[in-house]
Scaffold this motif. Structure first.
Motif, mmCIF file in Angstrom:
data_model
loop_
_atom_site.group_PDB
_atom_site.id
_atom_site.type_symbol
_atom_site.label_atom_id
_atom_site.label_comp_id
_atom_site.label_asym_id
_atom_site.label_seq_id
_atom_site.Cartn_x
_atom_site.Cartn_y
_atom_site.Cartn_z
ATOM 1 N N ALA A 356 7.328 43.559 49.435
ATOM 2 C CA ALA A 356 6.231 42.827 49.200
ATOM 3 C C ALA A 356 5.533 43.204 47.898
ATOM 4 C CB ALA A 356 5.139 42.987 50.340
ATOM 5 N N LEU A 374 -2.511 43.185 48.687
ATOM 6 C CA LEU A 374 -1.682 43.316 50.009
ATOM 7 C C LEU A 374 -2.733 43.686 51.129
ATOM 8 C CD1 LEU A 374 1.520 44.866 49.238
ATOM 9 C CD2 LEU A 374 1.353 42.848 50.104
ATOM 10 N N PRO B 104 7.114 37.311 52.720
ATOM 11 C CA PRO B 104 5.895 36.836 53.060
ATOM 12 C C PRO B 104 4.762 37.781 52.887
ATOM 13 C CG PRO B 104 7.329 37.120 55.170
ATOM 14 C CD PRO B 104 7.965 37.792 53.725
ATOM 15 N N ILE B 105 3.709 37.137 52.331
ATOM 16 C CA ILE B 105 2.333 38.187 52.093
ATOM 17 C C ILE B 105 1.392 37.426 52.899
ATOM 18 C CG2 ILE B 105 1.038 38.955 50.231
ATOM 19 C CD1 ILE B 105 3.767 39.579 49.310
ATOM 20 N N VAL B 153 1.163 33.057 51.399
ATOM 21 C CA VAL B 153 2.416 33.192 50.604
ATOM 22 C C VAL B 153 3.628 33.320 51.559
ATOM 23 C CG1 VAL B 153 3.735 34.233 48.663
ATOM 24 C CG2 VAL B 153 1.256 33.840 48.464
ATOM 25 N N ASN B 154 4.447 32.246 51.574
ATOM 26 C CA ASN B 154 5.847 32.601 52.349
ATOM 27 C C ASN B 154 5.665 32.949 53.810
ATOM 28 O OD1 ASN B 154 6.977 31.990 49.884
ATOM 29 N ND2 ASN B 154 7.052 34.221 49.496
#
Lengths: 408, 267
Positions: A356, A374, B104-105, B153-154
């Motif tokens: 990520a 994040l 994926p985020i 996202v994703n």
């Protein structure tokens, strides 16, 4: 307020507690309860690490005497529907006395522990939210406690009584300076049949605050409770949230996020006590830890003999943003009936997902910005069920600001 | 077809010289074993090869993935030696990697990511109106619903949505070099056409494309100026679009046989 109470330690003694109650002109029953709580405080030792919920948080060296009980500035902002009450407990003592008498301490007796006893003896003022049956609060109730002084102790007290099908959202915002502060809060929530109660604890404590707070709720049939806690500030945050799912079909969700840096210490304890049939509960505690910060989660899902058809899920996820941060996780299931739909629990402790991180960096964000994004994303789920204007944006800003300086 | 053909004098966008790459966690295994590659503005290069030949490793190493270690050689981008640069520095210079498996985020919306990425690239927040206008345009080009950009996202995207989301980012970030790592994999015919047409629409004379694919089928939509075949970490054949057609007709076996490799060992 008494000025002749002698040393700070004496201010926790029964005589000082009674004098303070008299000074506030409180009724006899409340004065008597405070006196009883002061005696309980005196008789109760501080919890030791031998007790499982205190295994990772050592308070045996805590000296109450170093913190003078203080009246903090409490402000309440609410648009109150007809028939409901929202305001300070002190203002409610006349018209809502019976409610207070029944409600205060009904879920959290003073004899329960050192911090609860201190709170019951010494809370200066508190918040009462009363939503009678079928009353719907359109706007959230915002209660803000601001502690401008150091070397002080505050005892936040909140009582929420929601009648049948009532709906209310309460935001508790706590602020202090960076000077030493001891906080020991007690929040009690009674939700009757099909009531919907949301509580957001938005902690904006200063750098040297220690907070030992107990939230306890009892849910009637089909009642729904959502508790979300944002733990960002403070030095030691120990938060215990215990929910009794008593009525058939009651549901609770407990969510918390902690963002740690330096030597911050977060300790979350939850209890989801399923006593009624077809009750459901969900717990999600997340921590992102920089510097030498630490997070602990200890949670019990208890499914009683009469809680047939219960469903429960508890998740604890920890992101270690630095090499010296640390997380301990201890989710427990106690299931006493064979008839359970689903009881899940899980815990993760680990560094940030490198894939990520690379993904975001490949979009041009440097490492720190990628981590900020994040962590901010990681935390968004805490507000899944409590949608309040601007809170998600504020949380993101807070995460970015704190991680801009954090040791990663 | 690109007008860059024949403009040999144009400054190369990307120059890869004798690049050797291994997995960072396992440096014993060299995956890319001496690759030379030059991409000029406007050119479309297709990098083909059997599974396991090192195509994705090469793409990720050029983009600066920390998962891989460069054991030898150099990567130059827009005249600058970026062999040691971080992935984010490369991206800010104008490089874009479309991932084979986009990560994926959770909790981060596409809009949020795009804004931050554009800010990182240009140094300032894109003006809201301009941003939304451009976003709408690219979404239309790729035939994506508008609320798509509000999703995380994703996160929970289908295979096709993930690939479209990559090209959406390509369209917003307007890189000088786009590395498309198996953008065709996992797409049905309709999705493939939409994505490929999107790439064509976003392609401009300043943008170079390095398109990595196992199959020739995406090349029916995106016409390469050059085709390279990677086998065992080395480029063993280079040619024009006709090379891709030969592979489509005969597979990789004839090339592997000429090289003395066991035919069918890698398909």
């Amino acid at each position: 307020m008494t000025t002749d109470a002698g040393t700070t330690t004496d201010r926790y003694a029964e005589a000082a507690v009674i004098a303070a109650a008299d000074g506030r002109g409180e009724p006899g029953w409340l004065r008597d309860r405070r006196a009883e709580a002061a005696r309980a405080f005196d008789a109760t030792p501080l919890p030791t690490r031998a007790l499982r919920p205190w295994r990772y948080t050592d308070v045996t060296g805590l000296d109450f005497g170093a913190f003078a009980p203080t009246a903090a500035a409490l402000s309440i902002d609410a648009s109150v529907p007809d028939g409901a009450y929202t305001g300070t407990i002190r203002d409610a003592l006349g018209a809502h006395e019976a409610l207070l008498r029944d409600g205060l301490g009904s879920l959290t007796p003073a004899t329960e522990g050192k911090f609860q006893a201190a709170n019951a003896a010494l809370w200066d003022d508190g918040v009462l939210v009363h939503a009678p049956a079928r009353t719907v609060f359109e706007e959230p109730v915002l209660a803000e406690l601001d502690v401008p002084e150091g070397d002080a102790a505050v005892f936040p007290r909140v009582l929420v009584v929601a009648g049948e099908q009532a709906e209310v959202t309460v935001v508790l915002r706590l602020r202090s300076t960076d000077a030493p502060l001891l906080a020991a809060g007690v929040v009690e929530i009674e939700a009757a049949q099909a009531a919907r109660v949301r509580l957001l604890i938005d902690d904006r404590w200063g750098a040297d605050t220690q907070d030992y707070t107990t939230v306890r709720a009892r849910l009637g049939r089909d009642a729904d409770l959502q508790v979300a806690s944002l733990a960002i500030g403070g030095r030691v945050i120990k938060q215990t949230v215990e929910v009794t799912l008593e009525g058939e079909g009651a549901n609770s969700a407990i969510r918390a996020v902690a963002l740690g840096d330096e030597d911050q210490h977060f300790d979350f304890v939850t209890l989801q006590d399923h006593t009624g049939p077809r009750t459901t509960s969900d717990v999600e505690v997340k921590a992102a830890l920089a510097g030498a910060s630490r997070s602990i989660y200890y949670g019990i899902t208890r499914v009683g003999e009469d809680a047939a058809g219960a469903e429960a899920n508890q998740q604890n996820r920890n992101l270690l943003l630095s090499n010296s941060s640390k997380a301990d996780s201890d989710p427990v299931l106690e299931i006493l009936t064979a008839d359970v739909i689903r009881c899940g629990h899980g815990a993760t402790v680990g560094p940030v997902d490198e894939e990520a991180l690379f993904y975001l960096q490949s979009r041009g964000l440097d490492r720190r910005t990628s981590l900020q994004l994040l962590v901010s994303g990681f935390f968004q789920t805490v507000l899944r069920d409590i949608r309040l204007d601007g809170v998600a944006e504020e949380l993101e800003e807070t995460v970015f600001a704190k991680l801009a300086r954090a040791e990663l | 077809m690109s007008e860059a053909n024949g403009q040999e004098s144009a400054q190369p966008l990307l120059e890869v010289r004798d690049l050797r790459v291994s997995v960072a966690a396992d440096p014993e295994i060299e995956i890319v074993r001496g690759v030379d590659l030059t991409v000029r503005p406007g050119e479309v290069h297709a990098l083909m090869g059997p599974n396991g030949s090192g195509k994705s490793t090469l793409a990720n190493a050029i983009a600066g993935s920390p998962e891989y270690a460069v054991d030898g050689g150099e990567v130059h981008f827009q005249g600058e030696d970026i062999t040691e640069s971080t992935a984010d520095a490369r991206a800010r210079m104008g490089m874009f990697l479309s991932f084979q498996y986009p990560t994926p985020i959770p909790g981060v919306t596409m809009v949020n990511l795009l804004r931050m990425a554009m800010k990182a690239r240009s140094g300032e927040e894109p003006p809201a109106r301009e941003f939304l206008g451009q976003l709408r345009e690219v979404l239309q080009t790729l035939r994506i619903e508008e609320d798509f950009a509000r999703r995380y996202v994703n996160d929970g995207f289908s295979g096709g949505e993930k690939k479209r989301a990559e090209i959406l980012q390509l369209g917003m970030l307007k890189p000088q070099l786009a590395i498309l790592d198996e953008t065709d994999s996992g797409l049905d015919v309709d999705a493939l056409r939409t994505v490929a047409e999107g790439v064509n629409a976003l392609h401009n004379p300043k943008m170079g494309i390095l398109l990595i694919t196992h199959y020739q089928r995406i090349l029916n939509y995106i016409t390469p100026d050059f085709v390279h075949v990677l086998v065992d970490g080395r480029i063993v054949r280079s040619g024009g679009a006709d090379l891709a057609h030969r592979i489509e007709a005969d597979g990789y076996d004839p090339i592997l046989q000429e090289l003395g490799e066991p035919a069918g060992a890698a398909t």
